[in-house]
Design a protein around this motif. Structure first.
Motif, PDB file in Angstrom:
ATOM      1  N   THR A  39       0.819  -1.217   0.000  1.00 15.84           N
ATOM      2  CA  THR A  39       0.000   0.000   0.000  1.00 15.84           C
ATOM      3  C   THR A  39       0.852   1.265   0.000  1.00 15.84           C
ATOM      4  O   THR A  39       0.504   2.241  -0.663  1.00 15.84           O
ATOM      5  CB  THR A  39      -0.979   0.013   1.192  1.00 15.84           C
ATOM      6  OG1 THR A  39      -0.262  -0.189   2.406  1.00 15.84           O
ATOM      7  CG2 THR A  39      -2.046  -1.055   1.028  1.00 15.84           C
ATOM      8  N   LEU A  42       2.184   1.569  -3.532  1.00 15.41           N
ATOM      9  CA  LEU A  42       1.100   1.939  -4.445  1.00 15.41           C
ATOM     10  C   LEU A  42       0.772   3.420  -4.301  1.00 15.41           C
ATOM     11  O   LEU A  42       0.533   4.107  -5.295  1.00 15.41           O
ATOM     12  CB  LEU A  42      -0.143   1.091  -4.172  1.00 15.41           C
ATOM     13  CG  LEU A  42      -1.314   1.292  -5.122  1.00 15.41           C
ATOM     14  CD1 LEU A  42      -0.912   1.000  -6.570  1.00 15.41           C
ATOM     15  CD2 LEU A  42      -2.473   0.400  -4.720  1.00 15.41           C
ATOM     16  N   GLU A  43       0.798   3.900  -3.076  1.00 12.03           N
ATOM     17  CA  GLU A  43       0.553   5.325  -2.840  1.00 12.03           C
ATOM     18  C   GLU A  43       1.631   6.183  -3.512  1.00 12.03           C
ATOM     19  O   GLU A  43       1.333   7.199  -4.121  1.00 12.03           O
ATOM     20  CB  GLU A  43       0.513   5.590  -1.339  1.00 12.03           C
ATOM     21  CG  GLU A  43      -0.171   6.879  -0.963  1.00 12.03           C
ATOM     22  CD  GLU A  43      -0.455   6.930   0.525  1.00 12.03           C
ATOM     23  OE1 GLU A  43      -1.573   7.311   0.873  1.00 12.03           O
ATOM     24  OE2 GLU A  43       0.439   6.596   1.332  1.00 12.03           O
ATOM     25  N   ASN A  45       3.220   5.364  -6.102  1.00 12.73           N
ATOM     26  CA  ASN A  45       3.121   5.142  -7.544  1.00 12.73           C
ATOM     27  C   ASN A  45       1.914   5.853  -8.176  1.00 12.73           C
ATOM     28  O   ASN A  45       1.669   5.691  -9.351  1.00 12.73           O
ATOM     29  CB  ASN A  45       3.045   3.640  -7.838  1.00 12.73           C
ATOM     30  CG  ASN A  45       3.979   3.230  -8.949  1.00 12.73           C
ATOM     31  OD1 ASN A  45       5.067   3.773  -9.072  1.00 12.73           O
ATOM     32  ND2 ASN A  45       3.563   2.290  -9.749  1.00 12.73           N
ATOM     33  N   GLN A  46       1.170   6.598  -7.388  1.00 10.69           N
ATOM     34  CA  GLN A  46       0.002   7.318  -7.903  1.00 10.69           C
ATOM     35  C   GLN A  46       0.440   8.549  -8.703  1.00 10.69           C
ATOM     36  O   GLN A  46       1.501   9.099  -8.492  1.00 10.69           O
ATOM     37  CB  GLN A  46      -0.899   7.768  -6.740  1.00 10.69           C
ATOM     38  CG  GLN A  46      -1.386   6.654  -5.856  1.00 10.69           C
ATOM     39  CD  GLN A  46      -2.478   5.807  -6.496  1.00 10.69           C
ATOM     40  OE1 GLN A  46      -3.334   6.331  -7.193  1.00 10.69           O
ATOM     41  NE2 GLN A  46      -2.430   4.523  -6.257  1.00 10.69           N
ATOM     42  N   LYS A  50       4.804   7.315 -11.365  1.00  9.87           N
ATOM     43  CA  LYS A  50       4.770   5.879 -11.675  1.00  9.87           C
ATOM     44  C   LYS A  50       6.176   5.346 -11.949  1.00  9.87           C
ATOM     45  O   LYS A  50       6.955   5.956 -12.652  1.00  9.87           O
ATOM     46  CB  LYS A  50       3.863   5.621 -12.868  1.00  9.87           C
ATOM     47  CG  LYS A  50       2.404   5.838 -12.552  1.00  9.87           C
ATOM     48  CD  LYS A  50       1.556   5.244 -13.632  1.00  9.87           C
ATOM     49  CE  LYS A  50       0.132   5.566 -13.550  1.00  9.87           C
ATOM     50  NZ  LYS A  50      -0.733   5.382 -12.604  1.00  9.87           N
ATOM     51  N   ILE A  55       5.842  -1.430  -9.380  1.00 10.18           N
ATOM     52  CA  ILE A  55       4.706  -2.279  -9.733  1.00 10.18           C
ATOM     53  C   ILE A  55       5.050  -3.745  -9.485  1.00 10.18           C
ATOM     54  O   ILE A  55       4.244  -4.513  -8.949  1.00 10.18           O
ATOM     55  CB  ILE A  55       4.262  -2.033 -11.191  1.00 10.18           C
ATOM     56  CG1 ILE A  55       3.697  -0.622 -11.311  1.00 10.18           C
ATOM     57  CG2 ILE A  55       3.243  -3.065 -11.637  1.00 10.18           C
ATOM     58  CD1 ILE A  55       3.436  -0.165 -12.726  1.00 10.18           C
ATOM     59  N   ILE A  58       5.105  -4.341  -5.709  1.00  2.41           N
ATOM     60  CA  ILE A  58       3.722  -4.356  -5.215  1.00  2.41           C
ATOM     61  C   ILE A  58       3.083  -5.706  -5.527  1.00  2.41           C
ATOM     62  O   ILE A  58       2.458  -6.329  -4.667  1.00  2.41           O
ATOM     63  CB  ILE A  58       2.906  -3.200  -5.838  1.00  2.41           C
ATOM     64  CG1 ILE A  58       3.419  -1.847  -5.335  1.00  2.41           C
ATOM     65  CG2 ILE A  58       1.418  -3.363  -5.535  1.00  2.41           C
ATOM     66  CD1 ILE A  58       2.910  -0.651  -6.133  1.00  2.41           C
ATOM     67  N   SER A  59       3.250  -6.159  -6.745  1.00  2.00           N
ATOM     68  CA  SER A  59       2.669  -7.439  -7.161  1.00  2.00           C
ATOM     69  C   SER A  59       3.210  -8.591  -6.332  1.00  2.00           C
ATOM     70  O   SER A  59       2.451  -9.478  -5.902  1.00  2.00           O
ATOM     71  CB  SER A  59       2.944  -7.695  -8.646  1.00  2.00           C
ATOM     72  OG  SER A  59       2.280  -6.749  -9.439  1.00  2.00           O
ATOM     73  N   HIS A 103      -5.872  -5.427  -6.603  1.00  2.00           N
ATOM     74  CA  HIS A 103      -4.598  -5.365  -7.322  1.00  2.00           C
ATOM     75  C   HIS A 103      -4.839  -4.985  -8.782  1.00  2.00           C
ATOM     76  O   HIS A 103      -4.143  -4.124  -9.326  1.00  2.00           O
ATOM     77  CB  HIS A 103      -3.884  -6.710  -7.213  1.00  2.00           C
ATOM     78  CG  HIS A 103      -2.529  -6.724  -7.828  1.00  2.00           C
ATOM     79  ND1 HIS A 103      -1.987  -7.846  -8.365  1.00  2.00           N
ATOM     80  CD2 HIS A 103      -1.593  -5.757  -8.005  1.00  2.00           C
ATOM     81  CE1 HIS A 103      -0.784  -7.576  -8.846  1.00  2.00           C
ATOM     82  NE2 HIS A 103      -0.524  -6.315  -8.639  1.00  2.00           N
ATOM     83  N   GLN A 106      -5.967  -1.457  -8.775  1.00  2.00           N
ATOM     84  CA  GLN A 106      -5.050  -0.572  -8.044  1.00  2.00           C
ATOM     85  C   GLN A 106      -5.813   0.262  -7.007  1.00  2.00           C
ATOM     86  O   GLN A 106      -5.547   1.450  -6.807  1.00  2.00           O
ATOM     87  CB  GLN A 106      -4.282   0.354  -9.001  1.00  2.00           C
ATOM     88  CG  GLN A 106      -3.419  -0.373 -10.018  1.00  2.00           C
ATOM     89  CD  GLN A 106      -2.209  -1.038  -9.376  1.00  2.00           C
ATOM     90  OE1 GLN A 106      -1.325  -0.355  -8.892  1.00  2.00           O
ATOM     91  NE2 GLN A 106      -2.186  -2.355  -9.360  1.00  2.00           N
ATOM     92  N   ILE A 108      -6.326   1.222  -3.552  1.00  2.00           N
ATOM     93  CA  ILE A 108      -5.585   1.215  -2.287  1.00  2.00           C
ATOM     94  C   ILE A 108      -6.519   1.083  -1.087  1.00  2.00           C
ATOM     95  O   ILE A 108      -6.163   0.463  -0.084  1.00  2.00           O
ATOM     96  CB  ILE A 108      -4.682   2.465  -2.176  1.00  2.00           C
ATOM     97  CG1 ILE A 108      -3.640   2.275  -1.066  1.00  2.00           C
ATOM     98  CG2 ILE A 108      -5.500   3.722  -1.962  1.00  2.00           C
ATOM     99  CD1 ILE A 108      -2.542   3.285  -1.080  1.00  2.00           C
TER     100      ILE A 108
END
Length: 148
Positions: A39, A42-43, A45-46, A50, A55, A58-59, A103, A106, A108
């Motif tokens: 998380t 991902l935050e 990567n907003q 990016k 990514i 995260i995956s 996922h 995306q 969050i």
């Protein structure tokens, strides 16, 4: 012995000597850790920030969490656990479905919901495991008295 080897040996020993309740808490700890990482990344990567490298991380974190949840599912004892085991199985199934869907989209907030619920379950299991460790057997010892 390097620090990494010593750390790995320590973790391995900790797992091998842990009771069942402690092992479950360790699984929850790792799941929460992986979801926290996912998380947070991902935050980051907003928007315009990016990064394809994020990514992948995260995956991997989400996949690791799904694997942990699956391990928790297969460790359920439906005979002894009864209704609680059935409810946990349903919840774990929902967690994994929610992780897959969040996922892909995306989302969050959905990930945070799963993470927070995992953290709550972790705290509950920790309290139970600690209680089991501090309880004294409720029976008298049978056998030879060697105290004199």
């Amino acid at each position: 012995m390097s620090y990494k080897d010593a750390s790995s040996t320590y973790k391995e020993t900790k797992v091998k000597t842990a009771g069942q309740g402690q092992l479950i808490v360790m699984l929850y700890d790792e799941a929460v850790k992986q979801m926290t990482m996912a998380t947070e990344l991902l935050e980051l990567n907003q928007g315009d920030k990016k990064d394809p490298g994020r990514i992948e991380i995260i995956s991997k974190a989400i996949l690791k969490t799904e694997e942990i949840i699956t391990e928790l599912m297969v460790s359920l004892d439906f005979e002894q656990g009864g209704e609680i085991s059935k409810n946990l199985f349903s919840l774990y199934t929902w967690f994994n479905r929610e992780l897959v869907e969040s996922h892909i989209s995306q989302d969050i907030n959905r990930m945070l919901t799963v993470k927070n619920m995992l953290a709550d379950l972790r705290n509950t299991w920790s309290a139970v495991a600690n209680q089991k460790m501090t309880e004294k057997p409720n029976r008298e010892a049978i056998g030879l008295n060697i105290a004199g």
